[in-house]
Motif scaffolding. Structure first.
Motif, mmCIF file in Angstrom:
data_model
loop_
_atom_site.group_PDB
_atom_site.id
_atom_site.type_symbol
_atom_site.label_atom_id
_atom_site.label_comp_id
_atom_site.label_asym_id
_atom_site.label_seq_id
_atom_site.Cartn_x
_atom_site.Cartn_y
_atom_site.Cartn_z
ATOM 1 N N THR A 22 0.829 -1.204 0.000
ATOM 2 C CA THR A 22 0.000 0.000 0.000
ATOM 3 C C THR A 22 0.866 1.257 0.000
ATOM 4 O O THR A 22 0.561 2.221 -0.707
ATOM 5 N N ALA A 23 1.939 1.236 0.783
ATOM 6 C CA ALA A 23 2.858 2.383 0.789
ATOM 7 C C ALA A 23 3.495 2.573 -0.586
ATOM 8 O O ALA A 23 3.630 3.708 -1.068
ATOM 9 N N LEU A 24 3.878 1.477 -1.230
ATOM 10 C CA LEU A 24 4.437 1.572 -2.587
ATOM 11 C C LEU A 24 3.414 2.133 -3.569
ATOM 12 O O LEU A 24 3.769 2.898 -4.474
ATOM 13 N N THR A 25 2.150 1.762 -3.398
ATOM 14 C CA THR A 25 1.098 2.286 -4.260
ATOM 15 C C THR A 25 0.954 3.789 -4.100
ATOM 16 O O THR A 25 0.841 4.525 -5.083
ATOM 17 N N VAL A 26 0.978 4.257 -2.861
ATOM 18 C CA VAL A 26 0.865 5.696 -2.601
ATOM 19 C C VAL A 26 2.080 6.440 -3.156
ATOM 20 O O VAL A 26 1.939 7.498 -3.788
ATOM 21 N N ILE A 27 3.260 5.893 -2.947
ATOM 22 C CA ILE A 27 4.479 6.538 -3.461
ATOM 23 C C ILE A 27 4.464 6.560 -4.987
ATOM 24 O O ILE A 27 4.790 7.580 -5.610
ATOM 25 N N ALA A 28 4.070 5.454 -5.606
ATOM 26 C CA ALA A 28 4.033 5.394 -7.072
ATOM 27 C C ALA A 28 2.977 6.333 -7.643
ATOM 28 O O ALA A 28 3.147 6.868 -8.748
ATOM 29 N N ALA A 29 1.904 6.572 -6.897
ATOM 30 C CA ALA A 29 0.857 7.474 -7.384
ATOM 31 C C ALA A 29 1.325 8.923 -7.377
ATOM 32 O O ALA A 29 0.840 9.743 -8.166
ATOM 33 N N PRO A 36 3.256 5.177 -20.543
ATOM 34 C CA PRO A 36 2.266 4.318 -19.874
ATOM 35 C C PRO A 36 2.826 3.603 -18.639
ATOM 36 O O PRO A 36 2.215 2.682 -18.123
ATOM 37 N N LEU A 37 3.986 4.038 -18.168
ATOM 38 C CA LEU A 37 4.630 3.371 -17.042
ATOM 39 C C LEU A 37 3.827 3.498 -15.748
ATOM 40 O O LEU A 37 3.904 2.619 -14.886
ATOM 41 N N ASN A 38 3.047 4.568 -15.596
ATOM 42 C CA ASN A 38 2.213 4.728 -14.396
ATOM 43 C C ASN A 38 1.243 3.562 -14.251
ATOM 44 O O ASN A 38 1.123 2.970 -13.181
ATOM 45 N N ALA A 39 0.545 3.240 -15.320
ATOM 46 C CA ALA A 39 -0.427 2.142 -15.274
ATOM 47 C C ALA A 39 0.262 0.801 -15.072
ATOM 48 O O ALA A 39 -0.235 -0.056 -14.322
ATOM 49 N N ILE A 40 1.396 0.602 -15.707
ATOM 50 C CA ILE A 40 2.116 -0.671 -15.583
ATOM 51 C C ILE A 40 2.580 -0.885 -14.147
ATOM 52 O O ILE A 40 2.409 -1.972 -13.581
ATOM 53 N N ILE A 41 3.137 0.140 -13.523
ATOM 54 C CA ILE A 41 3.612 0.022 -12.145
ATOM 55 C C ILE A 41 2.447 -0.188 -11.193
ATOM 56 O O ILE A 41 2.495 -1.043 -10.301
ATOM 57 N N THR A 44 1.102 -3.710 -11.583
ATOM 58 C CA THR A 44 2.040 -4.698 -11.045
ATOM 59 C C THR A 44 1.926 -4.781 -9.525
ATOM 60 O O THR A 44 1.852 -5.877 -8.957
ATOM 61 N N ILE A 45 1.893 -3.631 -8.867
ATOM 62 C CA ILE A 45 1.752 -3.611 -7.415
ATOM 63 C C ILE A 45 0.414 -4.230 -7.009
ATOM 64 O O ILE A 45 0.342 -5.033 -6.071
ATOM 65 N N ALA A 46 -0.650 -3.871 -7.717
ATOM 66 C CA ALA A 46 -1.973 -4.415 -7.399
ATOM 67 C C ALA A 46 -2.024 -5.929 -7.623
ATOM 68 O O ALA A 46 -2.651 -6.650 -6.839
ATOM 69 N N SER A 47 -1.363 -6.408 -8.652
ATOM 70 C CA SER A 47 -1.350 -7.854 -8.921
ATOM 71 C C SER A 47 -0.602 -8.622 -7.841
ATOM 72 O O SER A 47 -1.038 -9.700 -7.416
ATOM 73 N N LYS A 49 -0.230 -7.659 -4.704
ATOM 74 C CA LYS A 49 -1.063 -7.630 -3.500
ATOM 75 C C LYS A 49 -2.256 -8.590 -3.627
ATOM 76 O O LYS A 49 -2.603 -9.282 -2.662
ATOM 77 N N ALA A 50 -2.869 -8.650 -4.788
ATOM 78 C CA ALA A 50 -3.989 -9.569 -4.993
ATOM 79 C C ALA A 50 -3.534 -11.021 -4.892
ATOM 80 O O ALA A 50 -4.253 -11.867 -4.347
ATOM 81 N N THR A 51 -2.350 -11.314 -5.394
ATOM 82 C CA THR A 51 -1.809 -12.668 -5.294
ATOM 83 C C THR A 51 -1.586 -13.065 -3.844
ATOM 84 O O THR A 51 -1.909 -14.186 -3.431
ATOM 85 N N ILE A 52 -1.064 -12.144 -3.049
ATOM 86 C CA ILE A 52 -0.856 -12.416 -1.625
ATOM 87 C C ILE A 52 -2.194 -12.691 -0.936
ATOM 88 O O ILE A 52 -2.319 -13.628 -0.146
ATOM 89 N N VAL A 53 -3.196 -11.884 -1.235
ATOM 90 C CA VAL A 53 -4.511 -12.074 -0.616
ATOM 91 C C VAL A 53 -5.113 -13.411 -1.017
ATOM 92 O O VAL A 53 -5.631 -14.156 -0.172
ATOM 93 N N VAL A 54 -5.033 -13.754 -2.291
ATOM 94 C CA VAL A 54 -5.608 -15.026 -2.750
ATOM 95 C C VAL A 54 -4.864 -16.212 -2.144
ATOM 96 O O VAL A 54 -5.483 -17.180 -1.687
ATOM 97 N N LEU A 55 -3.554 -16.146 -2.097
ATOM 98 C CA LEU A 55 -2.784 -17.283 -1.599
ATOM 99 C C LEU A 55 -2.972 -17.523 -0.110
ATOM 100 O O LEU A 55 -3.097 -18.673 0.323
ATOM 101 N N TYR A 56 -2.998 -16.458 0.671
ATOM 102 C CA TYR A 56 -2.996 -16.652 2.118
ATOM 103 C C TYR A 56 -4.359 -16.440 2.773
ATOM 104 O O TYR A 56 -4.785 -17.246 3.588
#
Length: 97
Positions: A22-29, A36-41, A44-47, A49-56
């Motif tokens: 979440t901190a990385l998301t705020v800093i990247a924003a 188009p690097l803003n959307a890619i970054i 990537t961060i959202a993916s 985080k979503a992977t962590i949520v799904v796995l655990y």
């Protein structure tokens, strides 16, 4: 079928990883990346985080292989639908490229 018990230490580690994400998301924003690097970054961060949520938190990490196959096929189907939608959208004459 017995339930897998996850320790508090694992949950705290995942919680800290999600806070860092979440901190990385705020800093990247706040940073204006070129092109188009803003959307890619952000995606990537959202993916990650979503992977962590799904796995655990959804316990996919400890699920049987059949559940993994069902989940993988659902992701494949979602990707296919997005690809078909985007290919249709980009071939329309009224969309500026």
């Amino acid at each position: 079928m017995s339930e897998h018990i996850v320790s508090i230490k694992v949950y705290l580690t995942i919680f800290i990883a999600l806070l860092v994400g979440t901190a990385l998301t705020v800093i990247a924003a706040r940073i204006d990346f070129p092109g188009p690097l803003n959307a890619i970054i952000a995606l990537t961060i959202a993916s990650v985080k979503a992977t962590i949520v799904v796995l655990y938190f959804m316990h996919m990490r400890y699920s049987p292989r059949l559940i993994w196959i069902v989940f993988g096929s659902a992701l494949f189907w979602l990707a296919l639908m997005f690809a078909l939608t985007f290919s249709d959208y980009t071939t329309r004459g009224w969309v500026p490229l």
